[in-house]
Design an enzyme around this catalytic site. Sequence first.
Site, PDB file in Angstrom:
ATOM      1  N   CYS A 113      12.548   7.474   8.076  1.00  0.00           N
ATOM      2  CA  CYS A 113      13.587   7.001   9.014  1.00  0.00           C
ATOM      3  C   CYS A 113      13.003   6.331  10.258  1.00  0.00           C
ATOM      4  CB  CYS A 113      14.493   8.154   9.414  1.00  0.00           C
ATOM      5  SG  CYS A 113      15.155   9.017   8.000  1.00  0.00           S
ATOM      6  N   HIS A 252      18.506   6.689  15.473  1.00  0.00           N
ATOM      7  CA  HIS A 252      18.533   6.807  14.013  1.00  0.00           C
ATOM      8  C   HIS A 252      19.833   7.485  13.597  1.00  0.00           C
ATOM      9  CE1 HIS A 252      17.717   7.367   9.917  1.00  0.00           C
ATOM     10  NE2 HIS A 252      17.621   8.682  10.006  1.00  0.00           N
ATOM     11  N   ASN A 282      23.202   7.787   6.196  1.00  0.00           N
ATOM     12  CA  ASN A 282      21.795   7.691   6.586  1.00  0.00           C
ATOM     13  C   ASN A 282      21.056   6.834   5.564  1.00  0.00           C
ATOM     14  OD1 ASN A 282      19.087   8.088   7.162  1.00  0.00           O
ATOM     15  ND2 ASN A 282      19.185  10.331   7.204  1.00  0.00           N
TER      16      ASN A 282
HETATM   17  N1  COA Z   1      30.275  20.283   1.670  1.00  0.00           N
HETATM   18  C1  COA Z   1      30.730  21.514   1.974  1.00  0.00           C
HETATM   19  N2  COA Z   1      29.929  22.519   2.391  1.00  0.00           N
HETATM   20  C2  COA Z   1      28.610  22.240   2.499  1.00  0.00           C
HETATM   21  C3  COA Z   1      28.076  20.987   2.194  1.00  0.00           C
HETATM   22  C4  COA Z   1      28.965  19.990   1.758  1.00  0.00           C
HETATM   23  N3  COA Z   1      28.541  18.762   1.455  1.00  0.00           N
HETATM   24  N4  COA Z   1      26.754  21.027   2.408  1.00  0.00           N
HETATM   25  C5  COA Z   1      26.448  22.264   2.837  1.00  0.00           C
HETATM   26  N5  COA Z   1      27.572  22.999   2.896  1.00  0.00           N
HETATM   27  C6  COA Z   1      27.733  24.388   3.279  1.00  0.00           C
HETATM   28  C7  COA Z   1      26.442  25.164   3.144  1.00  0.00           C
HETATM   29  O1  COA Z   1      26.275  25.594   1.818  1.00  0.00           O
HETATM   30  C8  COA Z   1      26.678  26.301   4.100  1.00  0.00           C
HETATM   31  O2  COA Z   1      27.478  27.274   3.450  1.00  0.00           O
HETATM   32  P1  COA Z   1      27.171  28.839   3.634  1.00  0.00           P
HETATM   33  O3  COA Z   1      27.351  29.080   5.118  1.00  0.00           O
HETATM   34  O4  COA Z   1      28.198  29.472   2.769  1.00  0.00           O
HETATM   35  O5  COA Z   1      25.772  29.026   3.186  1.00  0.00           O
HETATM   36  C9  COA Z   1      27.525  25.687   5.193  1.00  0.00           C
HETATM   37  O6  COA Z   1      28.048  24.456   4.661  1.00  0.00           O
HETATM   38  C10 COA Z   1      26.768  25.373   6.471  1.00  0.00           C
HETATM   39  O7  COA Z   1      25.547  24.800   6.132  1.00  0.00           O
HETATM   40  P2  COA Z   1      24.536  24.315   7.218  1.00  0.00           P
HETATM   41  O8  COA Z   1      23.309  23.792   6.550  1.00  0.00           O
HETATM   42  O9  COA Z   1      24.365  25.332   8.275  1.00  0.00           O
HETATM   43  O10 COA Z   1      25.389  23.108   7.844  1.00  0.00           O
HETATM   44  P3  COA Z   1      25.023  22.208   9.045  1.00  0.00           P
HETATM   45  O11 COA Z   1      26.080  22.265  10.045  1.00  0.00           O
HETATM   46  O12 COA Z   1      23.606  22.386   9.511  1.00  0.00           O
HETATM   47  O13 COA Z   1      25.111  20.750   8.404  1.00  0.00           O
HETATM   48  C11 COA Z   1      23.618  19.056   7.599  1.00  0.00           C
HETATM   49  C12 COA Z   1      24.258  20.404   7.338  1.00  0.00           C
HETATM   50  C13 COA Z   1      22.677  18.720   6.460  1.00  0.00           C
HETATM   51  C14 COA Z   1      24.733  18.021   7.675  1.00  0.00           C
HETATM   52  C15 COA Z   1      22.869  19.115   8.949  1.00  0.00           C
HETATM   53  O14 COA Z   1      22.073  20.260   9.003  1.00  0.00           O
HETATM   54  C16 COA Z   1      22.009  17.918   9.204  1.00  0.00           C
HETATM   55  O15 COA Z   1      22.494  16.814   9.384  1.00  0.00           O
HETATM   56  N6  COA Z   1      20.685  18.134   9.309  1.00  0.00           N
HETATM   57  C17 COA Z   1      19.740  17.100   9.635  1.00  0.00           C
HETATM   58  C18 COA Z   1      19.585  16.142   8.524  1.00  0.00           C
HETATM   59  C19 COA Z   1      18.603  15.102   8.830  1.00  0.00           C
HETATM   60  O16 COA Z   1      18.369  14.797   9.971  1.00  0.00           O
HETATM   61  N7  COA Z   1      18.047  14.552   7.771  1.00  0.00           N
HETATM   62  C20 COA Z   1      17.202  13.463   7.752  1.00  0.00           C
HETATM   63  C21 COA Z   1      16.245  13.375   8.850  1.00  0.00           C
HETATM   64  S1  COA Z   1      16.041  11.719   9.144  1.00  0.00           S
END
Ligand code: COA
Length: 325
Positions: A113, A252, A282
């Site tokens: 990224c 980003h 993304n």
């Molecule tokens: N739909 C519904 N529920 C989902 C899901 C989806 N697509 N993806 C994950 N969940 C669930 C998880 O299973 C979890 O359930 P649980 O509590 O029963 O275990 C719950 O949602 C919360 O998950 P969590 O990982 O804590 O969510 P979050 O608020 O952190 O959001 C991301 C997840 C991936 C969106 C977020 O962490 C993120 O954007 N991270 C950074 C990603 C990033 O920067 N990536 C590239 C770097 S360039």
Amino acid sequence: MKRVGIIGVGEYLPEKILTNADLEKMVDTSDEWITTRTGIKQRHLAAPGQAASDLGVRAAQQALADAKIKAEDLDLIVVATITGDMPTPSTAAIIQNKLGAKKAVCFDLSAACAGFVYGISVAQQFIACGTYKNALVVGVEVLSSVTDWLDRNTCVLFGDGAGAAVLAQVPKGGIISTYLGCDGSKTDILNIPAGGSRQPATAASIEQRQHYLKMQGNELFKIAVNTMTRAAETVLEQAGMTFKDIDLIIPHQANARIIMAVAKKLGIPEDRVYLNIERCGNMSSASMVTALCEAVQEGKVKKGDTILLDVFGAGLVWGACIIEW
Ligand code: COA
């Protein structure tokens, strides 16, 4: 050292759009979850058979037209990508041939990224010291080819697209300050485990879905907010500037919540932050350059404006760059 600036931009987003409603039919997710947790509503997907160079060349042609530079006059092509057409040759070489940029020196750059900011920084060095007169930097990804469409933790986040920028000497303004960094101790929290020399393709690696992007989203979230905040502060300090000097920050586009958390920490109002994540998701190396291109085309970056680019990605890598447009 000569001043170097961006003199033309372009982008290409594939026609096919995958909405959150489409994803609801593929994995256990909802439009509501994706929208509130990420800010994403839709993403573009390459057509079957459409590879990175096919997208990249379209963005490059637009950028060259915008810069009023002929392909045959290009000195350097740098392609930032983690989803090139094939491991070798470089996607830059393939794009060179498609453009007819016969004299250009070509290579790919892998910084996920952060790829576009790494790319313009490399191109800047060649031009600033007089080795080359101009350079084309393309940021392109076909992330759909490495996305596990059975994994709801990742498949809702990514999209395909390409952006390009032409760099050359400029009489004033241009790139004012750049700051890049890497922490190689956290390669395990965002990677594609197989397909390289560590784990070449085998029937078992394919069956275990090891050729897809794996991500510890939660862990990354916190690091992304802190790292992007620090990168923006560092590059401003290097330039002897403050946020009052910045007209627009282009971050980003990994997650709208990450972006707004960074803006809040930095004390920047939301209307000075550019977002295209809602429409594009993304796109890793392609996100920054397409956002920049769209901000310019929408008139949100005007001649004389000072902008700050702020990136973070797998590596972990980060970077920030201040440009006077
Ligand atoms: N739909 C519904 N529920 C989902 C899901 C989806 N697509 N993806 C994950 N969940 C669930 C998880 O299973 C979890 O359930 P649980 O509590 O029963 O275990 C719950 O949602 C919360 O998950 P969590 O990982 O804590 O969510 P979050 O608020 O952190 O959001 C991301 C997840 C991936 C969106 C977020 O962490 C993120 O954007 N991270 C950074 C990603 C990033 O920067 N990536 C590239 C770097 S360039």
